[in-house]
Design a protein around this motif. Structure first.
Motif, PDB file in Angstrom:
ATOM      1  N   ARG A 118       0.808  -1.216   0.000  1.00  0.00           N
ATOM      2  CA  ARG A 118       0.000   0.000   0.000  1.00  0.00           C
ATOM      3  C   ARG A 118       0.845   1.272   0.000  1.00  0.00           C
ATOM      4  O   ARG A 118       0.543   2.227  -0.704  1.00  0.00           O
ATOM      5  N   VAL A 119       1.880   1.294   0.812  1.00  0.00           N
ATOM      6  CA  VAL A 119       2.710   2.483   0.979  1.00  0.00           C
ATOM      7  C   VAL A 119       4.165   2.102   0.737  1.00  0.00           C
ATOM      8  O   VAL A 119       4.802   1.519   1.603  1.00  0.00           O
ATOM      9  N   PRO A 120       4.692   2.388  -0.449  1.00  0.00           N
ATOM     10  CA  PRO A 120       6.084   2.031  -0.714  1.00  0.00           C
ATOM     11  C   PRO A 120       7.037   2.731   0.244  1.00  0.00           C
ATOM     12  O   PRO A 120       6.789   3.851   0.675  1.00  0.00           O
ATOM     13  N   ARG A 121       8.120   2.043   0.584  1.00  0.00           N
ATOM     14  CA  ARG A 121       9.135   2.638   1.454  1.00  0.00           C
ATOM     15  C   ARG A 121       9.840   3.766   0.712  1.00  0.00           C
ATOM     16  O   ARG A 121      10.101   3.656  -0.475  1.00  0.00           O
ATOM     17  N   PRO A 122      10.159   4.847   1.419  1.00  0.00           N
ATOM     18  CA  PRO A 122      10.856   5.948   0.739  1.00  0.00           C
ATOM     19  C   PRO A 122      12.251   5.524   0.297  1.00  0.00           C
ATOM     20  O   PRO A 122      12.893   4.695   0.940  1.00  0.00           O
ATOM     21  N   GLU A 123      12.678   6.089  -0.800  1.00  0.00           N
ATOM     22  CA  GLU A 123      14.029   5.833  -1.294  1.00  0.00           C
ATOM     23  C   GLU A 123      15.028   6.476  -0.345  1.00  0.00           C
ATOM     24  O   GLU A 123      14.806   7.596   0.126  1.00  0.00           O
ATOM     25  N   PRO A 124      16.134   5.786  -0.056  1.00  0.00           N
ATOM     26  CA  PRO A 124      17.149   6.400   0.798  1.00  0.00           C
ATOM     27  C   PRO A 124      17.752   7.629   0.128  1.00  0.00           C
ATOM     28  O   PRO A 124      17.888   7.678  -1.086  1.00  0.00           O
ATOM     29  N   VAL A 125      18.080   8.608   0.935  1.00  0.00           N
ATOM     30  CA  VAL A 125      18.662   9.844   0.428  1.00  0.00           C
ATOM     31  C   VAL A 125      20.097   9.928   0.916  1.00  0.00           C
ATOM     32  O   VAL A 125      20.364   9.783   2.097  1.00  0.00           O
ATOM     33  N   VAL A 126      20.996  10.154  -0.020  1.00  0.00           N
ATOM     34  CA  VAL A 126      22.405  10.308   0.328  1.00  0.00           C
ATOM     35  C   VAL A 126      22.765  11.755   0.087  1.00  0.00           C
ATOM     36  O   VAL A 126      22.600  12.275  -1.009  1.00  0.00           O
ATOM     37  N   GLY A 127      23.232  12.406   1.135  1.00  0.00           N
ATOM     38  CA  GLY A 127      23.596  13.816   0.999  1.00  0.00           C
ATOM     39  C   GLY A 127      22.359  14.690   0.971  1.00  0.00           C
ATOM     40  O   GLY A 127      21.255  14.228   0.743  1.00  0.00           O
ATOM     41  N   GLY A 128      22.528  15.949   1.185  1.00  0.00           N
ATOM     42  CA  GLY A 128      21.383  16.835   1.220  1.00  0.00           C
ATOM     43  C   GLY A 128      21.424  17.925   0.179  1.00  0.00           C
ATOM     44  O   GLY A 128      20.538  18.748   0.098  1.00  0.00           O
ATOM     45  N   PHE A 129      22.464  17.943  -0.658  1.00  0.00           N
ATOM     46  CA  PHE A 129      22.601  19.031  -1.619  1.00  0.00           C
ATOM     47  C   PHE A 129      23.072  18.482  -2.950  1.00  0.00           C
ATOM     48  O   PHE A 129      23.972  17.643  -3.004  1.00  0.00           O
ATOM     49  N   ARG A 130      22.455  18.923  -4.006  1.00  0.00           N
ATOM     50  CA  ARG A 130      22.889  18.574  -5.356  1.00  0.00           C
ATOM     51  C   ARG A 130      23.083  19.880  -6.122  1.00  0.00           C
ATOM     52  O   ARG A 130      22.150  20.680  -6.248  1.00  0.00           O
ATOM     53  N   SER A 131      24.286  20.091  -6.619  1.00  0.00           N
ATOM     54  CA  SER A 131      24.575  21.347  -7.315  1.00  0.00           C
ATOM     55  C   SER A 131      24.034  21.342  -8.728  1.00  0.00           C
ATOM     56  O   SER A 131      23.818  22.392  -9.312  1.00  0.00           O
ATOM     57  N   GLY A 132      23.833  20.172  -9.303  1.00  0.00           N
ATOM     58  CA  GLY A 132      23.365  20.101 -10.674  1.00  0.00           C
ATOM     59  C   GLY A 132      24.493  20.117 -11.692  1.00  0.00           C
ATOM     60  O   GLY A 132      24.272  19.956 -12.872  1.00  0.00           O
ATOM     61  N   SER A 133      25.724  20.357 -11.225  1.00  0.00           N
ATOM     62  CA  SER A 133      26.862  20.336 -12.142  1.00  0.00           C
ATOM     63  C   SER A 133      28.041  19.660 -11.465  1.00  0.00           C
ATOM     64  O   SER A 133      28.145  19.640 -10.250  1.00  0.00           O
ATOM     65  N   SER A 134      28.921  19.107 -12.300  1.00  0.00           N
ATOM     66  CA  SER A 134      30.106  18.436 -11.760  1.00  0.00           C
ATOM     67  C   SER A 134      31.125  19.468 -11.290  1.00  0.00           C
ATOM     68  O   SER A 134      31.243  20.554 -11.868  1.00  0.00           O
ATOM     69  N   LEU A 135      31.847  19.127 -10.252  1.00  0.00           N
ATOM     70  CA  LEU A 135      32.892  20.009  -9.741  1.00  0.00           C
ATOM     71  C   LEU A 135      34.241  19.325  -9.898  1.00  0.00           C
ATOM     72  O   LEU A 135      34.341  18.106  -9.790  1.00  0.00           O
ATOM     73  N   SER A 136      35.261  20.123 -10.115  1.00  0.00           N
ATOM     74  CA  SER A 136      36.615  19.577 -10.177  1.00  0.00           C
ATOM     75  C   SER A 136      37.082  19.315  -8.752  1.00  0.00           C
ATOM     76  O   SER A 136      36.477  19.786  -7.779  1.00  0.00           O
ATOM     77  N   ALA A 137      38.172  18.588  -8.612  1.00  0.00           N
ATOM     78  CA  ALA A 137      38.730  18.304  -7.293  1.00  0.00           C
ATOM     79  C   ALA A 137      39.080  19.599  -6.569  1.00  0.00           C
ATOM     80  O   ALA A 137      38.844  19.734  -5.363  1.00  0.00           O
ATOM     81  N   GLU A 138      39.604  20.578  -7.294  1.00  0.00           N
ATOM     82  CA  GLU A 138      39.960  21.853  -6.683  1.00  0.00           C
ATOM     83  C   GLU A 138      38.719  22.595  -6.188  1.00  0.00           C
ATOM     84  O   GLU A 138      38.714  23.191  -5.110  1.00  0.00           O
ATOM     85  N   GLU A 139      37.638  22.539  -6.973  1.00  0.00           N
ATOM     86  CA  GLU A 139      36.400  23.205  -6.571  1.00  0.00           C
ATOM     87  C   GLU A 139      35.779  22.512  -5.349  1.00  0.00           C
ATOM     88  O   GLU A 139      35.252  23.183  -4.459  1.00  0.00           O
ATOM     89  N   ILE A 140      35.863  21.203  -5.311  1.00  0.00           N
ATOM     90  CA  ILE A 140      35.361  20.458  -4.153  1.00  0.00           C
ATOM     91  C   ILE A 140      36.158  20.843  -2.910  1.00  0.00           C
ATOM     92  O   ILE A 140      35.587  21.110  -1.855  1.00  0.00           O
ATOM     93  N   ASP A 141      37.489  20.898  -3.034  1.00  0.00           N
ATOM     94  CA  ASP A 141      38.335  21.306  -1.906  1.00  0.00           C
ATOM     95  C   ASP A 141      37.957  22.701  -1.421  1.00  0.00           C
ATOM     96  O   ASP A 141      37.851  22.958  -0.220  1.00  0.00           O
ATOM     97  N   ALA A 142      37.726  23.622  -2.351  1.00  0.00           N
ATOM     98  CA  ALA A 142      37.373  24.996  -1.981  1.00  0.00           C
ATOM     99  C   ALA A 142      36.028  25.019  -1.253  1.00  0.00           C
ATOM    100  O   ALA A 142      35.880  25.722  -0.249  1.00  0.00           O
ATOM    101  N   GLU A 143      35.046  24.252  -1.735  1.00  0.00           N
ATOM    102  CA  GLU A 143      33.743  24.198  -1.073  1.00  0.00           C
ATOM    103  C   GLU A 143      33.864  23.616   0.341  1.00  0.00           C
ATOM    104  O   GLU A 143      33.246  24.104   1.281  1.00  0.00           O
TER     105      GLU A 143
END
Length: 68
Positions: free
Chosen positions: A36-61
């Motif tokens: 009747r009520v499907p289990r919610p999908e697990p969520v990993v992380g709370g933020f999605r930027s919508g674009s890929s980041l380089s290693a340097e950009e990840i370090d800066a964030e």
């Protein structure tokens, strides 16, 4: 373990369904809820930027998060 209070007629119906399926009442309730009520999908992380980041950009964030 949790106690759920239901009417005797509902308890008897659950018991019959569980017996027909070869399950315990708890398993039957879990099965019925899953149908009747499907289990919610697990969520990993709370933020999605919508674009890929380089290693340097990840370090800066990450450094911004630590107040640097």
């Amino acid at each position: 373990m949790t106690t759920i209070k239901v009417s005797k007629s509902l308890r008897d119906r659950l018991h019959r369904l569980a017996a027909e399926d070869g399950l315990t009442m708890a398993q039957e309730i879990d099965k019925l809820m899953g149908d009747r009520v499907p289990r919610p999908e697990p969520v990993v992380g709370g933020f999605r930027s919508g674009s890929s980041l380089s290693a340097e950009e990840i370090d800066a964030e990450l450094m911004r998060g630590f107040g640097a």
